[in-house]
Design a protein around this motif. Structure first.
Motif, PDB file in Angstrom:
ATOM      1  N   PHE A  22      46.401  30.106  42.419  1.00 37.46           N
ATOM      2  CA  PHE A  22      45.018  30.530  42.197  1.00 37.46           C
ATOM      3  C   PHE A  22      44.141  29.328  41.855  1.00 37.46           C
ATOM      4  O   PHE A  22      43.036  29.181  42.364  1.00 37.46           O
ATOM      5  N   TRP A  23      44.631  28.461  40.957  1.00 44.99           N
ATOM      6  CA  TRP A  23      43.843  27.284  40.558  1.00 44.99           C
ATOM      7  C   TRP A  23      43.647  26.341  41.732  1.00 44.99           C
ATOM      8  O   TRP A  23      42.559  25.783  41.909  1.00 44.99           O
ATOM      9  N   GLU A  24      44.686  26.147  42.539  1.00 43.88           N
ATOM     10  CA  GLU A  24      44.553  25.270  43.706  1.00 43.88           C
ATOM     11  C   GLU A  24      43.513  25.816  44.673  1.00 43.88           C
ATOM     12  O   GLU A  24      42.687  25.065  45.205  1.00 43.88           O
ATOM     13  N   GLU A  25      43.558  27.134  44.916  1.00 44.02           N
ATOM     14  CA  GLU A  25      42.569  27.755  45.801  1.00 44.02           C
ATOM     15  C   GLU A  25      41.165  27.633  45.215  1.00 44.02           C
ATOM     16  O   GLU A  25      40.201  27.333  45.923  1.00 44.02           O
ATOM     17  N   PHE A  26      41.028  27.874  43.914  1.00 46.52           N
ATOM     18  CA  PHE A  26      39.724  27.781  43.269  1.00 46.52           C
ATOM     19  C   PHE A  26      39.153  26.373  43.385  1.00 46.52           C
ATOM     20  O   PHE A  26      37.996  26.183  43.766  1.00 46.52           O
ATOM     21  N   GLU A  27      39.964  25.375  43.064  1.00 44.28           N
ATOM     22  CA  GLU A  27      39.493  23.994  43.110  1.00 44.28           C
ATOM     23  C   GLU A  27      39.070  23.596  44.520  1.00 44.28           C
ATOM     24  O   GLU A  27      38.045  22.923  44.700  1.00 44.28           O
ATOM     25  N   ALA A  28      39.833  24.011  45.523  1.00 46.60           N
ATOM     26  CA  ALA A  28      39.481  23.686  46.910  1.00 46.60           C
ATOM     27  C   ALA A  28      38.181  24.371  47.320  1.00 46.60           C
ATOM     28  O   ALA A  28      37.308  23.744  47.941  1.00 46.60           O
ATOM     29  N   GLN A  29      38.029  25.644  46.972  1.00 47.55           N
ATOM     30  CA  GLN A  29      36.804  26.371  47.324  1.00 47.55           C
ATOM     31  C   GLN A  29      35.604  25.803  46.579  1.00 47.55           C
ATOM     32  O   GLN A  29      34.515  25.675  47.136  1.00 47.55           O
ATOM     33  N   PHE A  30      35.781  25.461  45.308  1.00 44.62           N
ATOM     34  CA  PHE A  30      34.690  24.889  44.513  1.00 44.62           C
ATOM     35  C   PHE A  30      34.237  23.559  45.110  1.00 44.62           C
ATOM     36  O   PHE A  30      33.044  23.315  45.268  1.00 44.62           O
ATOM     37  N   GLU A  31      35.202  22.719  45.448  1.00 48.44           N
ATOM     38  CA  GLU A  31      34.893  21.412  46.031  1.00 48.44           C
ATOM     39  C   GLU A  31      34.138  21.555  47.355  1.00 48.44           C
ATOM     40  O   GLU A  31      33.246  20.765  47.657  1.00 48.44           O
ATOM     41  N   ALA A  32      34.488  22.574  48.120  1.00 47.61           N
ATOM     42  CA  ALA A  32      33.835  22.804  49.420  1.00 47.61           C
ATOM     43  C   ALA A  32      32.530  23.594  49.284  1.00 47.61           C
ATOM     44  O   ALA A  32      31.829  23.801  50.274  1.00 47.61           O
ATOM     45  N   GLY A  33      32.214  24.055  48.066  1.00 45.13           N
ATOM     46  CA  GLY A  33      30.997  24.840  47.865  1.00 45.13           C
ATOM     47  C   GLY A  33      31.091  26.231  48.456  1.00 45.13           C
ATOM     48  O   GLY A  33      30.091  26.813  48.853  1.00 45.13           O
ATOM     49  N   GLU A  34      32.288  26.756  48.519  1.00 46.50           N
ATOM     50  CA  GLU A  34      32.530  28.063  49.123  1.00 46.50           C
ATOM     51  C   GLU A  34      32.765  29.140  48.064  1.00 46.50           C
ATOM     52  O   GLU A  34      32.887  28.854  46.883  1.00 46.50           O
ATOM     53  N   LEU A  35      32.878  30.365  48.523  1.00 47.79           N
ATOM     54  CA  LEU A  35      33.122  31.515  47.658  1.00 47.79           C
ATOM     55  C   LEU A  35      34.607  31.624  47.323  1.00 47.79           C
ATOM     56  O   LEU A  35      35.456  31.522  48.205  1.00 47.79           O
ATOM     57  N   TRP A  36      34.908  31.832  46.055  1.00 49.20           N
ATOM     58  CA  TRP A  36      36.284  32.094  45.627  1.00 49.20           C
ATOM     59  C   TRP A  36      36.335  33.520  45.129  1.00 49.20           C
ATOM     60  O   TRP A  36      35.610  33.905  44.225  1.00 49.20           O
ATOM     61  N   LEU A  37      37.155  34.325  45.745  1.00 51.66           N
ATOM     62  CA  LEU A  37      37.249  35.735  45.411  1.00 51.66           C
ATOM     63  C   LEU A  37      38.698  36.079  45.124  1.00 51.66           C
ATOM     64  O   LEU A  37      39.548  36.022  46.007  1.00 51.66           O
ATOM     65  N   ALA A  38      39.002  36.402  43.870  1.00 46.23           N
ATOM     66  CA  ALA A  38      40.371  36.734  43.483  1.00 46.23           C
ATOM     67  C   ALA A  38      40.602  38.236  43.592  1.00 46.23           C
ATOM     68  O   ALA A  38      39.686  39.034  43.432  1.00 46.23           O
ATOM     69  N   ILE A  39      41.845  38.590  43.862  1.00 49.22           N
ATOM     70  CA  ILE A  39      42.253  39.988  43.932  1.00 49.22           C
ATOM     71  C   ILE A  39      43.262  40.210  42.812  1.00 49.22           C
ATOM     72  O   ILE A  39      44.337  39.606  42.809  1.00 49.22           O
ATOM     73  N   TRP A  40      42.909  41.050  41.857  1.00 51.11           N
ATOM     74  CA  TRP A  40      43.775  41.328  40.713  1.00 51.11           C
ATOM     75  C   TRP A  40      44.151  42.809  40.729  1.00 51.11           C
ATOM     76  O   TRP A  40      43.289  43.661  40.696  1.00 51.11           O
ATOM     77  N   HIS A  41      45.426  43.094  40.778  1.00 50.95           N
ATOM     78  CA  HIS A  41      45.923  44.466  40.700  1.00 50.95           C
ATOM     79  C   HIS A  41      46.258  44.755  39.236  1.00 50.95           C
ATOM     80  O   HIS A  41      47.080  44.046  38.644  1.00 50.95           O
ATOM     81  N   PRO A  42      45.652  45.768  38.632  1.00 49.78           N
ATOM     82  CA  PRO A  42      45.875  46.056  37.214  1.00 49.78           C
ATOM     83  C   PRO A  42      47.348  46.241  36.847  1.00 49.78           C
ATOM     84  O   PRO A  42      47.768  45.848  35.769  1.00 49.78           O
ATOM     85  N   PHE A  43      48.131  46.796  37.749  1.00 45.29           N
ATOM     86  CA  PHE A  43      49.538  47.049  37.430  1.00 45.29           C
ATOM     87  C   PHE A  43      50.411  45.799  37.585  1.00 45.29           C
ATOM     88  O   PHE A  43      51.593  45.829  37.270  1.00 45.29           O
ATOM     89  N   LEU A  44      49.830  44.684  38.046  1.00 50.78           N
ATOM     90  CA  LEU A  44      50.599  43.440  38.171  1.00 50.78           C
ATOM     91  C   LEU A  44      50.206  42.423  37.116  1.00 50.78           C
ATOM     92  O   LEU A  44      51.034  41.974  36.337  1.00 50.78           O
ATOM     93  N   THR A  45      48.969  42.019  37.088  1.00 55.33           N
ATOM     94  CA  THR A  45      48.556  40.928  36.213  1.00 55.33           C
ATOM     95  C   THR A  45      47.916  41.385  34.910  1.00 55.33           C
ATOM     96  O   THR A  45      47.754  40.566  34.006  1.00 55.33           O
ATOM     97  N   GLU A  46      47.559  42.617  34.795  1.00 48.87           N
ATOM     98  CA  GLU A  46      46.952  43.069  33.554  1.00 48.87           C
ATOM     99  C   GLU A  46      47.975  43.715  32.632  1.00 48.87           C
ATOM    100  O   GLU A  46      47.791  44.793  32.100  1.00 48.87           O
ATOM    101  N   ARG A  47      49.077  43.011  32.457  1.00 49.52           N
ATOM    102  CA  ARG A  47      50.084  43.478  31.515  1.00 49.52           C
ATOM    103  C   ARG A  47      50.600  42.268  30.755  1.00 49.52           C
ATOM    104  O   ARG A  47      50.335  41.127  31.114  1.00 49.52           O
ATOM    105  N   LEU A  48      51.323  42.505  29.686  1.00 52.78           N
ATOM    106  CA  LEU A  48      51.822  41.420  28.874  1.00 52.78           C
ATOM    107  C   LEU A  48      52.738  40.500  29.668  1.00 52.78           C
ATOM    108  O   LEU A  48      53.408  40.946  30.608  1.00 52.78           O
TER     109      LEU A  48
END
Length: 74
Positions: A46-72
């Motif tokens: 995610f960070w690698e994608e964000f940094e590349a998109q930021f550097e290129a001035g592009e849109l970074w859009l993450a997909i978060w599934h509550p049952f995967l990443t929104e848990r302990l």
């Protein structure tokens, strides 16, 4: 409450590189079993994608599934 513009719909493109499914999903029922890794390892992409998109001035859009990443952390 969602804000909307009457009659308009915008669909934003997504990419597997910004989806939490590949690094975090484990579903034996469908034969999708990725190795269990810590959250920091899974978020590296995610960070690698964000940094590349930021550097290129592009849109970074993450997909978060509550049952995967929104848990302990495992």
């Amino acid at each position: 409450m969602l804000n909307s513009i009457a009659g308009s719909l915008v669909e934003l493109p997504v990419h597997w590189g910004t989806d939490d499914w590949p690094p975090f999903a484990q579903y034996d029922e469908i034969g999708y079993m990725m190795p269990v890794a810590g959250p920091s390892r899974g978020l590296e992409g995610f960070w690698e994608e964000f940094e590349a998109q930021f550097e290129a001035g592009e849109l970074w859009l993450a997909i978060w599934h509550p049952f995967l990443t929104e848990r302990l952390a495992r």
